[in-house]
Design an enzyme around this catalytic site. Structure first.
Site, short mmCIF file in Angstrom:
data_model
loop_
_atom_site.label_atom_id
_atom_site.label_comp_id
_atom_site.label_asym_id
_atom_site.label_seq_id
_atom_site.Cartn_x
_atom_site.Cartn_y
_atom_site.Cartn_z
N LYS A 39 -1.80 2.62 1.53
CA LYS A 39 -2.09 1.61 2.35
C LYS A 39 -2.58 1.83 3.73
O LYS A 39 -1.99 1.47 4.77
CB LYS A 39 -1.22 0.52 2.42
CG LYS A 39 -0.96 -0.43 1.11
CD LYS A 39 0.01 -1.69 1.31
CE LYS A 39 0.15 -2.13 -0.09
NZ LYS A 39 1.21 -1.27 -1.05
N LYS A 68 2.18 5.27 -10.19
CA LYS A 68 1.93 4.84 -8.81
C LYS A 68 3.04 5.59 -7.84
O LYS A 68 4.12 5.29 -7.84
CB LYS A 68 1.82 3.54 -8.50
CG LYS A 68 1.59 2.88 -7.13
CD LYS A 68 1.23 1.39 -6.98
CE LYS A 68 2.81 0.73 -6.71
NZ LYS A 68 3.09 1.09 -5.32
N ASP A 122 -6.42 2.52 10.09
CA ASP A 122 -6.43 3.09 11.34
C ASP A 122 -7.98 3.04 11.89
O ASP A 122 -8.54 2.42 10.88
CB ASP A 122 -5.70 4.77 11.32
CG ASP A 122 -5.26 4.94 12.62
OD1 ASP A 122 -6.00 4.91 13.70
OD2 ASP A 122 -4.24 5.67 12.56
N THR A 146 1.39 -9.51 -0.07
CA THR A 146 2.05 -10.61 -0.66
C THR A 146 3.26 -10.93 -0.04
O THR A 146 3.86 -12.09 -0.15
CB THR A 146 2.31 -10.04 -2.06
OG1 THR A 146 3.14 -8.74 -2.32
CG2 THR A 146 1.14 -10.20 -3.00
O1 C5P Z 1 9.24 -3.34 -8.95
P1 C5P Z 1 8.28 -3.96 -8.58
O2 C5P Z 1 7.53 -4.40 -10.31
O3 C5P Z 1 8.27 -5.27 -7.79
O4 C5P Z 1 7.34 -3.08 -8.05
C1 C5P Z 1 5.99 -3.76 -7.36
C2 C5P Z 1 5.15 -2.47 -6.69
O5 C5P Z 1 4.01 -2.91 -6.25
C3 C5P Z 1 5.89 -1.86 -5.49
O6 C5P Z 1 5.72 -0.34 -5.63
C4 C5P Z 1 5.57 -2.64 -4.61
O7 C5P Z 1 5.49 -1.82 -3.32
C5 C5P Z 1 4.15 -2.68 -4.96
N1 C5P Z 1 3.21 -3.82 -4.03
C6 C5P Z 1 3.83 -5.32 -4.24
N2 C5P Z 1 2.68 -6.13 -3.68
C7 C5P Z 1 1.70 -5.65 -3.11
C8 C5P Z 1 1.35 -4.41 -2.95
C9 C5P Z 1 2.15 -3.45 -3.63
O8 C5P Z 1 4.77 -5.53 -4.88
N3 C5P Z 1 0.89 -6.72 -2.63
#
Ligand code: C5P
Length: 228
Positions: A62, A32, A65, A115
């Site tokens: 994300k 990702k 627009d 979140t």
């Molecule tokens: O390091 P970690 O496991 O917390 O990474 C989670 C990833 O998921 C990060 O790239 C974060 O930006 C992304 N993310 C998130 N919550 C969301 C959407 C994306 O933590 N609702």
């Protein structure tokens, strides 16, 4: 067979992202690239992180627009051949549909409620009622507009699955192997629990990329999820 994990390559620079990708792509199905890395390095980052063959790209931009602008952006990044591209469901059905139609070969993944938002923050932007109701409503709207995937927290995944039924890819961040540090994630679940609740793809970042050996960490988590 690769595990249903998308490793969040939240790296400070392109070299680090490429190094992590090379280490993890033999074990996981998806890498990702998020908004920050994409903005810092530009679109070329997507080719340097593809790593081992068969690994798919998740572009977590994300988009949000007016429909014409989102369609243009989706069409532009579709050339990078991501498997998934995120948009905000709160941009409305016409906006989600515009992305779906502009990027035919890409699965549009709609983010329901970030979140980082809680009930108070939702109230402040004018969305009243329980947060889970907003998640359900936005999930239905996005799927109705053609989104093939949804991003939601592991805490919401069972309710979202009940709402949209099978066939929609549910992607959950906030996943932590048992015993791992939650860091700034508040609503966490173990990989096993998230899958049991209906998730199809687990976004995992720091438990892998922050490990001394990211390849070994990815292999360990992957092995715990795959049938032996
Ligand atoms: O390091 P970690 O496991 O917390 O990474 C989670 C990833 O998921 C990060 O790239 C974060 O930006 C992304 N993310 C998130 N919550 C969301 C959407 C994306 O933590 N609702």
């Amino acid at each position: 067979m690769k595990a249903p994990i998308a490793v969040a390559l939240d790296a400070p620079d392109a070299e680090t992202a490429a190094r992590w990708a090379q280490a993890v792509t033999p074990h996981v199905a998806v890498v990702k690239v998020g908004l920050e890395l994409f903005c810092r390095t530009g679109p070329s980052i997507t080719s340097s992180v593809r790593g081992a063959s068969g690994t798919e790209l998740f572009l977590d931009l994300k988009l949000h627009d007016i429909p014409t602008t989102v369609a243009g952006a989706a069409r532009a990044v579709a050339k990078l051949k991501p498997r998934y591209l995120t948009v905000h469901a709160s941009g409305g059905a016409d906006m989600v549909r515009a992305a779906v139609e502009a990027a035919e070969d890409v699965t549009i993944a709609a983010v329901t409620v970030l979140t980082s938002m809680d009930d108070r923050a939702m109230d402040a932007v004018g969305t009243t009622g329980p947060l889970l109701d907003a998640v359900r409503r936005l999930a239905t709207l996005a799927v109705g507009a053609g989104a093939g995937a949804l991003v939601c927290s592991p805490r919401e995944v069972a309710a979202v699955r009940a709402e949209v039924g099978p066939g929609i890819v549910l992607i959950t961040p906030g996943v932590r192997p048992s015993g791992a540090d939650a860091q700034d994630q508040v609503r966490v679940a173990t990989p096993e629990q998230a899958l049991a609740d209906g998730a199809d793809l687990l976004v995992i970042g720091r438990p892998i990329t922050g490990a001394a050996d990211p390849g070994a960490a990815a292999a360990r988590i992957a092995a715990s999820l795959l049938p032996t």
